[in-house]
Scaffold this motif. Structure first.
Motif, PDB file in Angstrom:
ATOM      1  N   LYS A  51       0.830  -1.208   0.000  1.00 20.10           N
ATOM      2  CA  LYS A  51       0.000   0.000   0.000  1.00 20.10           C
ATOM      3  C   LYS A  51       0.866   1.259   0.000  1.00 20.10           C
ATOM      4  CE  LYS A  51      -4.152  -1.872   2.205  1.00 20.10           C
ATOM      5  NZ  LYS A  51      -5.049  -1.805   3.388  1.00 20.10           N
ATOM      6  N   ILE A  52       1.946   1.235   0.766  1.00 18.42           N
ATOM      7  CA  ILE A  52       2.840   2.394   0.803  1.00 18.42           C
ATOM      8  C   ILE A  52       3.477   2.611  -0.569  1.00 18.42           C
ATOM      9  CG2 ILE A  52       5.024   3.261   1.738  1.00 18.42           C
ATOM     10  CD1 ILE A  52       4.258   2.022   4.408  1.00 18.42           C
ATOM     11  N   GLN A  53       3.899   1.534  -1.212  1.00 14.64           N
ATOM     12  CA  GLN A  53       4.503   1.656  -2.536  1.00 14.64           C
ATOM     13  C   GLN A  53       3.496   2.180  -3.557  1.00 14.64           C
ATOM     14  OE1 GLN A  53       6.011  -2.306  -3.131  1.00 14.64           O
ATOM     15  NE2 GLN A  53       8.007  -1.815  -2.261  1.00 14.64           N
ATOM     16  N   ALA A  54       2.267   1.677  -3.493  1.00 15.83           N
ATOM     17  CA  ALA A  54       1.239   2.123  -4.431  1.00 15.83           C
ATOM     18  C   ALA A  54       0.939   3.605  -4.244  1.00 15.83           C
ATOM     19  CB  ALA A  54      -0.035   1.295  -4.241  1.00 15.83           C
ATOM     20  N   GLU A  55       0.888   4.041  -2.996  1.00 14.35           N
ATOM     21  CA  GLU A  55       0.624   5.456  -2.732  1.00 14.35           C
ATOM     22  C   GLU A  55       1.771   6.317  -3.244  1.00 14.35           C
ATOM     23  OE1 GLU A  55      -1.825   8.544  -1.452  1.00 14.35           O
ATOM     24  OE2 GLU A  55      -2.215   6.407  -1.628  1.00 14.35           O
ATOM     25  N   GLY A  56       2.999   5.837  -3.080  1.00 17.39           N
ATOM     26  CA  GLY A  56       4.149   6.576  -3.585  1.00 17.39           C
ATOM     27  C   GLY A  56       4.078   6.767  -5.090  1.00 17.39           C
ATOM     28  N   LYS A  57       3.611   5.748  -5.805  1.00 22.69           N
ATOM     29  CA  LYS A  57       3.489   5.848  -7.262  1.00 22.69           C
ATOM     30  C   LYS A  57       2.430   6.867  -7.661  1.00 22.69           C
ATOM     31  CE  LYS A  57       5.118   1.169  -8.131  1.00 22.69           C
ATOM     32  NZ  LYS A  57       4.780  -0.216  -8.492  1.00 22.69           N
ATOM     33  N   LEU A  85       1.639   9.502  -5.884  1.00 19.12           N
ATOM     34  CA  LEU A  85       2.113  10.828  -5.508  1.00 19.12           C
ATOM     35  C   LEU A  85       3.271  11.309  -6.374  1.00 19.12           C
ATOM     36  CD1 LEU A  85       1.997  10.415  -1.640  1.00 19.12           C
ATOM     37  CD2 LEU A  85       0.533  11.885  -3.012  1.00 19.12           C
ATOM     38  N   MET A  86       4.054  10.369  -6.886  1.00 19.35           N
ATOM     39  CA  MET A  86       5.241  10.740  -7.663  1.00 19.35           C
ATOM     40  C   MET A  86       5.254  10.008  -9.002  1.00 19.35           C
ATOM     41  SD  MET A  86       8.000  10.776  -4.514  1.00 19.35           S
ATOM     42  CE  MET A  86       7.248   9.368  -3.680  1.00 19.35           C
ATOM     43  N   PRO A  87       4.281  10.283  -9.868  1.00 23.01           N
ATOM     44  CA  PRO A  87       4.190   9.552 -11.140  1.00 23.01           C
ATOM     45  C   PRO A  87       5.407   9.738 -12.034  1.00 23.01           C
ATOM     46  CG  PRO A  87       2.740  11.465 -11.130  1.00 23.01           C
ATOM     47  CD  PRO A  87       3.222  11.286  -9.729  1.00 23.01           C
ATOM     48  N   GLU A  88       6.100  10.873 -11.873  1.00 21.59           N
ATOM     49  CA  GLU A  88       7.268  11.120 -12.712  1.00 21.59           C
ATOM     50  C   GLU A  88       8.430  10.190 -12.371  1.00 21.59           C
ATOM     51  OE1 GLU A  88       7.672  13.725  -9.074  1.00 21.59           O
ATOM     52  OE2 GLU A  88       6.086  12.991 -10.395  1.00 21.59           O
ATOM     53  N   LEU A  89       8.394   9.592 -11.174  1.00 20.42           N
ATOM     54  CA  LEU A  89       9.447   8.669 -10.754  1.00 20.42           C
ATOM     55  C   LEU A  89       8.990   7.212 -10.742  1.00 20.42           C
ATOM     56  CD1 LEU A  89      10.931  10.632  -7.705  1.00 20.42           C
ATOM     57  CD2 LEU A  89      11.778  10.591 -10.059  1.00 20.42           C
ATOM     58  N   ASN A 108      13.905   1.152 -10.120  1.00 20.57           N
ATOM     59  CA  ASN A 108      14.239   1.035  -8.700  1.00 20.57           C
ATOM     60  C   ASN A 108      13.226   1.700  -7.772  1.00 20.57           C
ATOM     61  OD1 ASN A 108      16.696  -0.252  -9.299  1.00 20.57           O
ATOM     62  ND2 ASN A 108      17.670   1.716  -9.690  1.00 20.57           N
ATOM     63  N   PHE A 109      12.075   2.090  -8.296  1.00 24.62           N
ATOM     64  CA  PHE A 109      11.175   2.906  -7.480  1.00 24.62           C
ATOM     65  C   PHE A 109      10.737   2.194  -6.202  1.00 24.62           C
ATOM     66  CE2 PHE A 109       7.060   4.506  -6.127  1.00 24.62           C
ATOM     67  CZ  PHE A 109       7.337   5.856  -6.009  1.00 24.62           C
ATOM     68  N   ASP A 110      10.249   0.957  -6.318  1.00 25.64           N
ATOM     69  CA  ASP A 110       9.774   0.243  -5.129  1.00 25.64           C
ATOM     70  C   ASP A 110      10.903   0.050  -4.121  1.00 25.64           C
ATOM     71  OD1 ASP A 110       7.243   0.114  -6.137  1.00 25.64           O
ATOM     72  OD2 ASP A 110       7.347  -1.991  -6.743  1.00 25.64           O
ATOM     73  N   ALA A 111      12.100  -0.254  -4.630  1.00 19.97           N
ATOM     74  CA  ALA A 111      13.244  -0.431  -3.737  1.00 19.97           C
ATOM     75  C   ALA A 111      13.601   0.879  -3.042  1.00 19.97           C
ATOM     76  CB  ALA A 111      14.446  -0.956  -4.518  1.00 19.97           C
ATOM     77  N   ALA A 112      13.465   1.995  -3.766  1.00 13.27           N
ATOM     78  CA  ALA A 112      13.760   3.300  -3.166  1.00 13.27           C
ATOM     79  C   ALA A 112      12.777   3.614  -2.041  1.00 13.27           C
ATOM     80  CB  ALA A 112      13.712   4.390  -4.234  1.00 13.27           C
ATOM     81  N   VAL A 113      11.499   3.294  -2.260  1.00  7.52           N
ATOM     82  CA  VAL A 113      10.491   3.514  -1.217  1.00  7.52           C
ATOM     83  C   VAL A 113      10.819   2.666   0.010  1.00  7.52           C
ATOM     84  CG1 VAL A 113       8.062   3.214  -0.601  1.00  7.52           C
ATOM     85  CG2 VAL A 113       8.673   4.186  -2.821  1.00  7.52           C
ATOM     86  N   ASP A 114      11.150   1.392  -0.213  1.00  7.61           N
ATOM     87  CA  ASP A 114      11.525   0.520   0.906  1.00  7.61           C
ATOM     88  C   ASP A 114      12.730   1.078   1.655  1.00  7.61           C
ATOM     89  OD1 ASP A 114       9.535  -1.294   0.406  1.00  7.61           O
ATOM     90  OD2 ASP A 114      10.802  -2.690  -0.702  1.00  7.61           O
ATOM     91  N   PHE A 115      13.691   1.558   0.904  1.00  6.47           N
ATOM     92  CA  PHE A 115      14.924   2.108   1.472  1.00  6.47           C
ATOM     93  C   PHE A 115      14.613   3.278   2.402  1.00  6.47           C
ATOM     94  CE2 PHE A 115      18.499   5.138   1.004  1.00  6.47           C
ATOM     95  CZ  PHE A 115      19.553   4.350   1.439  1.00  6.47           C
TER      96      PHE A 115
END
Length: 208
Positions: free
Chosen positions: A136-142, A144-148, A153-160
């Motif tokens: 859910k956190i990863q989906a929300e990040g996508k 909020l930040m569609p350009e990234l 590496n987006f999901d890994a960056a969110v986890d990081f």
């Protein structure tokens, strides 16, 4: 005359009382003292009633953790959406998220994380709960930040970033870095800015 409650209503009320008592106990006295005796005393029900609704203490704790995650996510969403305001969206997002990471609810989740390695039943029960929360956190990040979101590496960056923030919160909860909250936040902002580059470098070093 008060209408008589159905059996389903009574079951739902007892289940809610047990979950509320579990979370309240975790917040007020911590994981180690949150026994089934403590929970049932707070809920005003018998031990037998507890085990009619939850086969094990670990099952009860996992559902309580799921409820905690569900209650936190709207707060995470609101904080993360604040990134669209102001001149420095990354810093605004970090500070918004940090306000959630400092809550008692997050502290309770950290206590459960800490206990899980030595309690296989708890660890097994928490795995699907935390996996769902992570997704859910990863989906929300996508959102909020569609350009990234399209970067590999987006999901890994969110986890990081989330893992780094969890570590910072644990340090502060323990009192080890009292008075250094601002420095930790500044460091988290730098990590967020560097995360995509660091992950690119890490991936390139693994390429044949």
């Amino acid at each position: 005359m008060t209408p008589r409650r159905s059996q389903a209503d009574r079951k739902a009320q007892t289940r809610k009382a047990l979950l509320d008592a579990t979370i309240q106990s975790l917040v007020e006295v911590g994981y180690a003292k949150t026994t089934t005796t403590e929970i049932t005393a707070r809920a005003g029900v018998s031990q037998g009633a507890l085990f009619k609704h939850f086969p094990t203490k670990e099952a009860l704790l996992s559902v309580a953790a799921a409820d905690l995650c569900a209650s936190l996510f709207p707060k995470f969403r609101k904080a993360m959406r604040s990134h669209s305001k102001g001149k420095d969206p990354i810093e605004r997002a970090i500070r918004g998220l940090w306000s959630v990471f400092k809550t008692d609810e997050v502290r309770v989740l950290h206590e459960l994380y800490a206990a899980a390695p030595t309690e296989p039943g708890l660890r097994e029960a928490l795995v699907p709960v935390l996996a769902t929360h992570r997704e859910k956190i990863q989906a929300e990040g996508k959102l909020l930040m569609p350009e990234l979101a399209s970067m590999p590496n987006f999901d890994a960056a969110v986890d990081f970033v989330v893992t780094a923030m969890q570590g910072a919160a644990i340090v502060l909860f323990a009192g080890y870095e009292k008075g250094r909250e601002q420095a930790l936040l500044d460091g988290l902002v730098l990590l967020v800015r560097a995360a995509p580059l660091l992950l690119d470098v890490a991936n390139s070093t693994r390429e044949p």
